[in-house]
Design a protein around this motif. Structure first.
Motif, mmCIF file in Angstrom:
data_model
loop_
_atom_site.group_PDB
_atom_site.id
_atom_site.type_symbol
_atom_site.label_atom_id
_atom_site.label_comp_id
_atom_site.label_asym_id
_atom_site.label_seq_id
_atom_site.Cartn_x
_atom_site.Cartn_y
_atom_site.Cartn_z
ATOM 1 N N LYS A 72 57.272 27.501 21.109
ATOM 2 C CA LYS A 72 56.416 28.020 20.031
ATOM 3 C C LYS A 72 57.237 28.987 19.197
ATOM 4 N N ILE A 73 57.370 28.681 17.927
ATOM 5 C CA ILE A 73 58.099 29.540 16.998
ATOM 6 C C ILE A 73 57.148 29.870 15.855
ATOM 7 N N GLU A 74 56.644 31.112 15.893
ATOM 8 C CA GLU A 74 55.615 31.545 14.943
ATOM 9 C C GLU A 74 54.417 30.603 15.037
ATOM 10 N N ASP A 75 54.123 29.818 13.983
ATOM 11 C CA ASP A 75 52.946 28.948 14.048
ATOM 12 C C ASP A 75 53.310 27.485 14.262
ATOM 13 N N LYS A 76 54.543 27.252 14.679
ATOM 14 C CA LYS A 76 54.985 25.876 14.908
ATOM 15 C C LYS A 76 55.195 25.613 16.401
ATOM 16 N N TYR A 77 54.980 24.345 16.777
ATOM 17 C CA TYR A 77 55.182 23.915 18.162
ATOM 18 C C TYR A 77 56.165 22.749 18.194
ATOM 19 N N PHE A 78 57.105 22.846 19.128
ATOM 20 C CA PHE A 78 58.105 21.801 19.318
ATOM 21 C C PHE A 78 58.048 21.297 20.760
ATOM 22 N N PHE A 79 58.174 19.964 20.913
ATOM 23 C CA PHE A 79 58.353 19.370 22.230
ATOM 24 C C PHE A 79 59.841 19.046 22.397
ATOM 25 N N GLU A 80 60.409 19.479 23.518
ATOM 26 C CA GLU A 80 61.755 19.056 23.885
ATOM 27 C C GLU A 80 61.592 18.018 24.993
ATOM 28 N N THR A 181 53.638 20.038 15.424
ATOM 29 C CA THR A 181 52.577 20.877 14.858
ATOM 30 C C THR A 181 51.585 20.059 14.039
ATOM 31 N N THR A 182 52.101 19.302 13.080
ATOM 32 C CA THR A 182 51.223 18.517 12.220
ATOM 33 C C THR A 182 50.463 17.462 13.017
ATOM 34 N N PHE A 183 51.158 16.850 13.965
ATOM 35 C CA PHE A 183 50.527 15.840 14.816
ATOM 36 C C PHE A 183 49.346 16.424 15.588
ATOM 37 N N ILE A 184 49.533 17.579 16.204
ATOM 38 C CA ILE A 184 48.453 18.183 16.983
ATOM 39 C C ILE A 184 47.305 18.607 16.077
ATOM 40 N N ASN A 185 47.627 19.080 14.871
ATOM 41 C CA ASN A 185 46.595 19.569 13.954
ATOM 42 C C ASN A 185 45.841 18.455 13.250
ATOM 43 N N SER A 186 46.379 17.233 13.281
ATOM 44 C CA SER A 186 45.773 16.158 12.499
ATOM 45 C C SER A 186 44.624 15.505 13.253
ATOM 46 N N ASP A 187 43.922 14.637 12.533
ATOM 47 C CA ASP A 187 42.833 13.873 13.132
ATOM 48 C C ASP A 187 43.378 12.511 13.532
ATOM 49 N N ASN A 188 43.750 12.362 14.777
ATOM 50 C CA ASN A 188 44.295 11.094 15.254
ATOM 51 C C ASN A 188 43.604 10.699 16.550
#
Length: 847
Positions: A72-80, A181-188
């Motif tokens: 987690k970097i500020e408001d972003k999330y990354f998967f390694e 981040t965008t993926f988690i926030n989206s409607d999918n």
């Protein structure tokens, strides 16, 4: 031109059109794309790619290590994502952590409800991309070395549901880092409501400005994502049927908290166990192109947990010693559960331990209170199974489970425990057991009694989470008179399966002095056998196919004990497989049940009395009596035209399908004539009606219509015709049924006895139903008196004997009515008979 030639010409034309479109499109494109000069934005984009790890995962990163490293970097999330995880199957389970007010639909819309599940794979793609594929296992071919495997895969390419740019390689220059981040926030559909859940809850489009990521946590085998999302309300109904175009558009929104669990599935799926219809398990189905070399086979795998002994206990298990499983089944009790009920819910789970001992395991299943203040434990975490308490006025409980579609392995379960199930339990126990248990003669049960009722229901729901279906046939293996034998029933229970809908022992009479142990359901002989079939570890069988002959031999031997019989909940014809029934003879069992109802009715005012309350409880309890009586009628009616089904393999002798004996069907008609068509005056308690406002004609009409509706349906009469043909007339026939009903329902005509309002309504009902059977297929609704309206549907074939038989009986009845009409001095009765004559005349010769 022949049809075949025409079809080929149409196909040729279609290819010509497609070729023309492709050619036209190709002609509109430039032959090549010019290379942009160095320094232009396009050139910079082409050269872009993964950045150095430290430029992406900076010193500001808050890292959580687990299945994926989550940064987690500020408001972003990354998967390694480690290289070892690419191509692995991952089960995604989406649940409501917190539900929105107003979105509930029947049993759904509460915290803990599943709103979607699917299997995904992460894979590396070209051009520095990572894809998520949505995996389907509905069609498979098992042997990867055979051409069919390749053919199936070529025709079932798994869809790419999401694409990511690789932001960086992993810290050690392997794996990949992606911005999710965008993926988690989206409607999918991967992390949110699946389409059916959206329709159920009337969920519309996502409102991104009102949605956010709450947190993402990673554990060794799973990653948990929690989001808060706001959706516009949809115009679709709860069952996915669009509302009227004249209805105003919905307004407002739903805000929900969603927990998505990403759970790593094993590289090697559990060895499946193929379903056997002689033992009731839920199944996972798929089409297998390898199983049948000359066709296609639908494979059904039983859904069950993976239970195996610990490596050090394998030899003990093989010797027949009880051992503990390597991974027991554990249910946690929702911390929101009222404390007084927690011990009973725990006991309801632990009651299954005795069944697992038949499969060779001790302490295989247990319940625990949820850990308090443990940051590593969460009710939404898909690694944990739980009994979830729902503050709902719905009187229900349910036991769903999530399983691996590749093998049927149950991964986890959340049992739904609705608060108001206690009202349902109270009403059931009151109407079925109050003549035998004085503690049930009130509207407020003692806490211990309610606790034991909760224990029974929790055991039943746990059975579902273990993979067991309802066994509606179990109770039919018990002789009715044994249900009154105190010593026998207290030792053996009133049904061999808690998975039956057998509820409580309503056959027992007060003089039998049977205690609660003989009134309550419990884990029975069938349940122990079903767990043995599903969970017996068979290391000697290397594959599921190798298990089949071993399990078949075991099943044949076990089923020599009739108490281990399984009767499906979905058979509409077998009178042995019914819900809410008891014993091997519905007529005898229902007669005893009615005796107990007759004991209850005069006591209703006293047993339902609550100081400073109105008569709502009296109304509820009276309606429970009426509903129970209707159940008995249904149990008996199913014998008429009944077909018994006993699944067998070719190694077993005897018929699979048998018709209910004629004597039994006649016994059913005798019961209905005595208990239903002869006005059940015991139901018509004037002291009760004075407080509840019930209409006596409506009450009697309701129970009589329930019987006639079953007996005079085209479905029942057609089954009787089929049985007559199949047995060369050696069974109860459709004509015998109509003759018997005509003689009993119009019995007054022979002796010119008075016909009261109840019987007049019953006679109109029968005539209307017979007339409808001979009408052309149209359907409609007819009022038959007493406040009863019957919906008739078209269903009678114009080419079989049924119409002729019905017409013949109508003519005989018409003659009797005409002969009797002039003998009655009572004007209303005379009008009634004349009316029926006219109805029959119009029915036989419509103008």
């Amino acid at each position: 031109m022949s049809r075949k030639t025409c079809r080929f010409a149409a196909i040729a034309l279609l290819f010509t059109l497609i070729s023309g479109i492709l050619t036209a499109n190709a002609q509109q494109k430039p032959a090549s794309t010019p290379t942009p000069p160095p320094g232009t934005p396009a050139a910079a984009e082409k050269k872009s790619g993964p950045k150095p790890y430290k430029e992406v995962i900076t010193a500001k990163a808050i890292t959580d290590d687990g299945l994926f490293k989550v940064h987690k970097i500020e408001d972003k999330y990354f998967f390694e994502i480690d290289d070892s995880l690419f191509g692995r199957d991952i089960l995604v389970v989406n649940r409501l952590s917190k539900a929105a007010a107003g979105m509930r639909n029947f049993f759904f819309g509460y915290a803990g409800d599943i709103i979607g599940d699917n299997v995904i794979r992460f894979e590396k793609g070209p051009n520095n991309k990572v894809f998520i594929r949505s995996m389907s296992y509905d069609e498979m071919a098992g042997d990867s070395s055979r051409p069919m495997y390749r053919a199936v895969n070529n025709s079932n390419i798994q869809s790419i549901a999401q694409a990511f740019d690789i932001a960086s390689l992993g810290k050690d220059s392997t794996g990949a880092v992606i911005d999710v981040t965008t993926f988690i926030n989206s409607d999918n559909e991967i992390l949110n409501f699946d389409p059916s859940a959206k329709r159920l809850f009337k969920v519309g489009s996502l409102q991104s400005d009102k949605s956010y990521i709450d947190r993402v946590r990673s554990f060794p085998l799973n990653t948990e994502i929690k989001t808060v999302k706001t959706y516009a309300k949809s115009a679709a109904s709860g069952f996915g049927v669009p509302t009227s175009p004249l209805a105003p558009p919905p307004s407002g929104s739903y805000t929900v908290e969603i927990n998505s669990s990403l759970v790593l599935l094993p590289v090697q799926p559990m060895k499946p166990r193929y379903f056997d219809e002689r033992v009731g398990f839920f199944t996972r189905q798929y089409v297998d192109f390898d199983k049948n070399p000359q066709g296609v086979k639908t494979v059904e795998m039983a859904t069950r947990w993976k239970l195996e002994p610990r490596p050090e206990d394998v030899e003990k298990y093989k010797r027949g010693e009880l051992v503990e499983p390597a991974k027991p089944i554990i249910f946690y009790i929702d911390p929101a559960t009222p404390k007084q009920w927690v011990p009973y819910l725990i006991q309801g789970v632990n009651d299954w331990q005795v069944a697992f001992e038949k499969a060779g395991f001790k302490n295989a299943i247990m319940a625990k209170e949820a850990p308090v203040n443990d940051p590593e434990w969460s009710l939404e975490d898909a690694r944990y199974s739980a009994i979830v308490y729902k503050p709902s006025d719905i009187p229900n409980a349910s036991g769903p489970h999530v399983h691996d579609p590749r093998s049927g392995e149950i991964i986890e379960s959340h049992i739904n425990w609705y608060h108001n199930v206690m009202e349902l339990l109270r009403n059931w126990y009151f109407v079925q057991a109050s003549p035998n248990d004085p503690k049930a003669r009130s509207t407020q049960f003692p806490e211990e009694l309610m606790g034991q009722l909760i224990r029974f229901v929790s055991s039943h729901e746990v059975g579902h989470t273990l993979g067991l279906r309802h066994n509606y046939g179990s109770s039919s293996t018990v002789p009715v008179e044994k249900l009154r034998d105190k010593k026998w029933v207290e030792a053996n229970g009133h049904t061999p399966s808690i998975m039956d809908y057998a509820r409580f022992n309503y056959v027992a009479q007060p003089e039998d002095k049977i205690d609660e142990i003989g009134l309550f359901p419990r884990i029975g002989d069938y349940d122990k056998w079903a767990i043995e079939w599903g969970y017996r570890w068979m290391p000697e069988a290397k594959t599921a196919e190798d298990e089949v002959p071993l399990l078949n031999a075991l099943t044949i031997e076990k089923l020599k004990d009739h108490r281990l019989w399984f009767g499906t909940e979905s058979n509409p014809d077998d009178p042995r497989s019914q819900n809410e029934d008891l014993g091997d003879n519905a007529m005898k069992a229902s007669t005893y049940g009615i005796k107990n109802l007759q004991r209850i009715v005069p006591n209703l005012p006293a047993w339902s009395k609550e100081a400073n309350h109105d008569y709502a409880s009296l109304t509820t309890y009276y309606n429970e009596v009426l509903t129970q009586f209707l159940r008995y009628i249904g149990h008996v009616c199913k014998n008429v035209g009944g077909v018994m089904e006993t699944p067998k393999t070719v190694e077993q002798t005897g018929a699979v399908y048998e018709y209910v004996p004629a004597a039994t069907q006649k016994e059913a008609i005798d019961f209905l004539n005595k208990q239903v068509f002869t006005t059940p005056v015991w139901l018509l308690d004037t002291s009760v009606f004075a407080k509840t406002g019930n209409n006596p004609v409506t009450v009697v009409g309701r129970v009589q219509d329930a019987a006639l509706g079953r007996l005079l349906s085209a479905y029942t009469l057609s089954k009787l015709l089929t049985a007559e043909a199949a047995t060369n007339g050696k069974t109860y026939t459709a004509n015998e049924l109509l003759t018997d009903l005509r003689g009993r329902i119009f019995s007054e005509l022979a002796t010119r006895r008075p016909i009261d309002v109840y019987r007049r309504s019953l006679q109109k009902n029968m005539v209307e139903r017979m007339i409808t059977l001979i009408k052309p297929a149209s359907g409609g609704t007819t009022s038959v008196g007493g406040g009863i309206s019957i919906s008739f549907g078209a269903s009678v074939s114009r080419t079989n004997d049924l119409i002729s038989i019905v017409k013949g009986n109508l003519r005989l009845l018409q003659a009797s009515l005409k002969s009797a009409a002039g003998s009655y001095g009572d004007a209303v009765t005379r009008y009634h008979l004349q009316d029926l004559v006219e109805r029959i005349e119009q029915g036989l010769d419509p103008r």
